[in-house]
Motif scaffolding. Structure first.
Motif, PDB file in Angstrom:
ATOM      1  N   SER A 166       0.820  -1.202   0.000  1.00 43.49           N
ATOM      2  CA  SER A 166       0.000   0.000   0.000  1.00 43.49           C
ATOM      3  C   SER A 166       0.858   1.257   0.000  1.00 43.49           C
ATOM      4  N   ARG A 167       0.242   2.322  -0.478  1.00 45.34           N
ATOM      5  CA  ARG A 167       0.807   3.665  -0.416  1.00 45.34           C
ATOM      6  C   ARG A 167      -0.171   4.545   0.350  1.00 45.34           C
ATOM      7  N   LEU A 168       0.349   5.460   1.151  1.00 47.34           N
ATOM      8  CA  LEU A 168      -0.498   6.179   2.095  1.00 47.34           C
ATOM      9  C   LEU A 168      -0.135   7.651   2.162  1.00 47.34           C
ATOM     10  N   ASN A 169      -1.090   8.416   2.663  1.00 46.31           N
ATOM     11  CA  ASN A 169      -0.829   9.777   3.126  1.00 46.31           C
ATOM     12  C   ASN A 169      -1.638   9.969   4.389  1.00 46.31           C
ATOM     13  N   ILE A 170      -1.005   9.715   5.541  1.00 47.12           N
ATOM     14  CA  ILE A 170      -1.736   9.796   6.807  1.00 47.12           C
ATOM     15  C   ILE A 170      -1.550  11.149   7.483  1.00 47.12           C
ATOM     16  N   VAL A 171      -0.826  12.065   6.813  1.00 50.43           N
ATOM     17  CA  VAL A 171      -0.678  13.403   7.360  1.00 50.43           C
ATOM     18  C   VAL A 171      -1.994  14.171   7.242  1.00 50.43           C
ATOM     19  N   LYS A 172      -2.794  13.825   6.230  1.00 46.60           N
ATOM     20  CA  LYS A 172      -4.087  14.487   6.048  1.00 46.60           C
ATOM     21  C   LYS A 172      -5.038  14.112   7.186  1.00 46.60           C
ATOM     22  N   VAL A 173      -5.995  15.001   7.463  1.00 46.96           N
ATOM     23  CA  VAL A 173      -6.984  14.738   8.513  1.00 46.96           C
ATOM     24  C   VAL A 173      -7.745  13.453   8.201  1.00 46.96           C
ATOM     25  N   VAL A 174      -8.191  13.304   6.943  1.00 47.67           N
ATOM     26  CA  VAL A 174      -8.770  12.050   6.470  1.00 47.67           C
ATOM     27  C   VAL A 174      -7.743  11.417   5.535  1.00 47.67           C
ATOM     28  N   PRO A 175      -7.078  10.347   5.949  1.00 50.27           N
ATOM     29  CA  PRO A 175      -5.968   9.795   5.166  1.00 50.27           C
ATOM     30  C   PRO A 175      -6.378   9.321   3.772  1.00 50.27           C
ATOM     31  N   ASP A 176      -5.457   9.455   2.820  1.00 47.50           N
ATOM     32  CA  ASP A 176      -5.591   8.854   1.502  1.00 47.50           C
ATOM     33  C   ASP A 176      -4.798   7.553   1.484  1.00 47.50           C
ATOM     34  N   PHE A 177      -5.247   6.570   0.695  1.00 47.56           N
ATOM     35  CA  PHE A 177      -4.478   5.331   0.580  1.00 47.56           C
ATOM     36  C   PHE A 177      -4.839   4.592  -0.695  1.00 47.56           C
ATOM     37  N   ASP A 178      -3.939   3.702  -1.067  1.00 48.34           N
ATOM     38  CA  ASP A 178      -4.132   2.813  -2.212  1.00 48.34           C
ATOM     39  C   ASP A 178      -3.582   1.455  -1.789  1.00 48.34           C
ATOM     40  N   ILE A 179      -4.469   0.471  -1.577  1.00 45.19           N
ATOM     41  CA  ILE A 179      -4.089  -0.812  -0.968  1.00 45.19           C
ATOM     42  C   ILE A 179      -4.412  -1.970  -1.903  1.00 45.19           C
ATOM     43  N   ASP A 180      -3.448  -2.853  -2.091  1.00 44.50           N
ATOM     44  CA  ASP A 180      -3.652  -4.135  -2.766  1.00 44.50           C
ATOM     45  C   ASP A 180      -3.429  -5.250  -1.749  1.00 44.50           C
ATOM     46  N   LEU A 181      -4.356  -6.204  -1.699  1.00 45.57           N
ATOM     47  CA  LEU A 181      -4.256  -7.295  -0.726  1.00 45.57           C
ATOM     48  C   LEU A 181      -4.440  -8.632  -1.418  1.00 45.57           C
ATOM     49  N   LYS A 182      -3.571  -9.582  -1.063  1.00 50.38           N
ATOM     50  CA  LYS A 182      -3.701 -10.967  -1.505  1.00 50.38           C
ATOM     51  C   LYS A 182      -3.608 -11.877  -0.281  1.00 50.38           C
ATOM     52  N   PHE A 183      -4.581 -12.789  -0.165  1.00 54.07           N
ATOM     53  CA  PHE A 183      -4.572 -13.782   0.916  1.00 54.07           C
ATOM     54  C   PHE A 183      -4.886 -15.120   0.253  1.00 54.07           C
ATOM     55  N   GLU A 184      -3.863 -15.959   0.042  1.00 52.32           N
ATOM     56  CA  GLU A 184      -3.976 -17.063  -0.897  1.00 52.32           C
ATOM     57  C   GLU A 184      -3.754 -18.435  -0.268  1.00 52.32           C
ATOM     58  N   ARG A 185      -4.519 -19.409  -0.806  1.00 58.39           N
ATOM     59  CA  ARG A 185      -4.313 -20.844  -0.588  1.00 58.39           C
ATOM     60  C   ARG A 185      -4.426 -21.254   0.877  1.00 58.39           C
ATOM     61  N   VAL A 186      -5.532 -20.880   1.508  1.00 59.61           N
ATOM     62  CA  VAL A 186      -5.810 -21.336   2.869  1.00 59.61           C
ATOM     63  C   VAL A 186      -6.486 -22.700   2.794  1.00 59.61           C
ATOM     64  N   ASP A 187      -5.924 -23.692   3.463  1.00 64.43           N
ATOM     65  CA  ASP A 187      -6.529 -25.019   3.526  1.00 64.43           C
ATOM     66  C   ASP A 187      -7.730 -24.951   4.469  1.00 64.43           C
ATOM     67  N   LEU A 188      -8.929 -25.063   3.909  1.00 70.35           N
ATOM     68  CA  LEU A 188     -10.145 -24.876   4.701  1.00 70.35           C
ATOM     69  C   LEU A 188     -10.342 -25.947   5.767  1.00 70.35           C
ATOM     70  N   THR A 189      -9.763 -27.137   5.579  1.00 70.56           N
ATOM     71  CA  THR A 189      -9.937 -28.177   6.585  1.00 70.56           C
ATOM     72  C   THR A 189      -9.300 -27.776   7.915  1.00 70.56           C
ATOM     73  N   ALA A 190      -8.290 -26.907   7.870  1.00 67.98           N
ATOM     74  CA  ALA A 190      -7.659 -26.445   9.104  1.00 67.98           C
ATOM     75  C   ALA A 190      -8.557 -25.489   9.876  1.00 67.98           C
ATOM     76  N   LEU A 191      -9.615 -24.985   9.222  1.00 69.89           N
ATOM     77  CA  LEU A 191     -10.527 -24.033   9.851  1.00 69.89           C
ATOM     78  C   LEU A 191     -11.842 -24.675  10.254  1.00 69.89           C
ATOM     79  N   ASN A 192     -11.884 -26.001  10.350  1.00 67.27           N
ATOM     80  CA  ASN A 192     -13.152 -26.680  10.575  1.00 67.27           C
ATOM     81  C   ASN A 192     -13.818 -26.313  11.897  1.00 67.27           C
ATOM     82  N   ASN A 193     -13.040 -26.065  12.935  1.00 64.56           N
ATOM     83  CA  ASN A 193     -13.651 -25.632  14.198  1.00 64.56           C
ATOM     84  C   ASN A 193     -14.399 -24.318  14.016  1.00 64.56           C
ATOM     85  N   PHE A 194     -13.794 -23.397  13.269  1.00 61.07           N
ATOM     86  CA  PHE A 194     -14.415 -22.106  12.984  1.00 61.07           C
ATOM     87  C   PHE A 194     -15.646 -22.279  12.096  1.00 61.07           C
TER      88      PHE A 194
END
Length: 357
Positions: free
Chosen positions: A207-235
């Motif tokens: 991400s790129r940010l400008n948090i000096v502003k009262v209302v911050p500006d940002f540009d965010i890219d997120l990747k969250f990949e290849r989670v084995d769902l069987t490990a989350l079975n309790n959830f």
């Protein structure tokens, strides 16, 4: 001994005494600051001073939520290094640097204490302005922030077995937060994050940010990949009354905020999903029937050639009231199922520097 030497000796003794007393004074100040938290109480074990580099190190900071039945601390940090950011001095700026070593943040849900009915209590830190706390602990504007070996966990003690999911090996690095360099750029700061989830998923944020502003500006890219769902079975079983025989989960997102206006999307993708195996599944007949219904629904909504279930959730609004559009979300489920499979990547369709439409 001459009078001048006596004065020098007294000054030396006073300086040594001051140096010995300072860590205790700083520890008292830190503990006093933490004791004034709204809805929380905190303490530190020890404080070390490093005057030669303008720094002090806090050892073992622990913050707990007060007045309820949450059995784990909200924040537990092995070490915090707060110092002057010396590299920024070359740009004629006196700013701070904060490094957190092995911090643990626990979000949690638990039953209310006895006598309070069936209400549940949650631990999410929303009662306190944590930036204000940090400002009180370091009197300089923060220009560089880093987390090393962090953990973010969610626990639900109202479920059996207890729901326990987390991100481990969290590393966050944020630079130029005070716009010491490249101050004329619209987004002068950078923030990157990496982590590994339960089930082996890999999180990457750029991400790129400008948090000096009262209302911050940002540009965010997120990747969250290849989670084995069987490990989350309790959830999964705790909240859907089903479990997963196989499947992987990925999530992609792009978010942009400019002058208080935000736009973007979140795109979750599930692949190779299998909800139930009648030969191996434990549980009663009606439990198996329910899981079969869920599995059949997911199968119908999959993109069959790709064996992929996905949607794209558009987000648009302002930073105080983002609007997640329901009908486009439903449409994208069916669009993916019957028309085309979504690409497994960020779309690069949201850009901070594009003209607003």
């Amino acid at each position: 001994m001459s009078k001048n030497w006596k004065i020098v000796l007294v000054v030396i003794v006073l300086l040594i005494g001051l140096r010995v007393a300072l860590p205790f004074a700083v520890k008292y100040y830190v503990n006093k600051t933490l004791s004034d938290l709204e809805g929380f109480t905190g303490s530190v074990d020890d404080v070390d001073l490093h005057l030669y580099r303008g720094a002090y190190i806090i050892h073992k900071l622990n913050i707990k939520q007060t007045g309820d039945s949450i059995p784990i601390p909200f924040i537990d940090i092995r070490e915090i290094d707060l110092s002057v950011h010396w590299k920024a001095l070359f740009n004629s700026s006196i700013v701070g640097e904060v490094i957190l070593n092995e911090p643990i943040v626990n979000f949690a849900i638990a039953e209310s204490p006895e006598g309070e009915g069936d209400k549940k209590v949650s631990q999410d830190g929303s009662e306190e302005d944590w930036t204000k706390v940090l400002d009180e602990l370091i009197p300089l504007k923060i220009n560089r922030f880093e987390i090393q070996g962090g953990t973010v966990a969610f626990k639900d003690f109202t479920r059996q077995p207890v729901v326990d999911i987390k991100l481990d090996s969290l590393h966050i690095r944020a630079t130029n937060l005070s716009s010491v360099t490249d101050s004329k750029q619209e987004l002068p700061a950078t923030l990157t994050a990496k982590a590994i989830s339960l089930g082996g998923g890999k999180l990457n944020i750029n991400s790129r940010l400008n948090i000096v502003k009262v209302v911050p500006d940002f540009d965010i890219d997120l990747k969250f990949e290849r989670v084995d769902l069987t490990a989350l079975n309790n959830f999964i079983k705790a909240y859907t009354n089903t479990d997963v025989e196989r499947g992987t989960f990925s999530l992609y997102a792009e978010l942009v905020a400019k002058d208080g206006n935000m736009k973007g999307y979140v795109k979750p993708i599930i692949e190779n999903l299998k909800i139930i195996d009648w030969d191996k599944e434990e549980g009663g007949f009606f439990q198996k029937i329910w899981e079969s219904v869920v599995g059949f629904t997911a199968e119908v909504l999959e993109n069959q050639p790709k064996d992929r279930f996905a949607t794209r959730v558009p987000i648009k609004g302002n930073l105080n009231q983002a609007d997640i559009k329901i009908w486009p979300t439903v449409w994208n489920v069916f669009k993916n199922a019957f028309i085309q499979a979504f690409k497994k990547n960020v779309d690069h369709s949201i850009d901070f520097f594009q003209d607003d439409k």
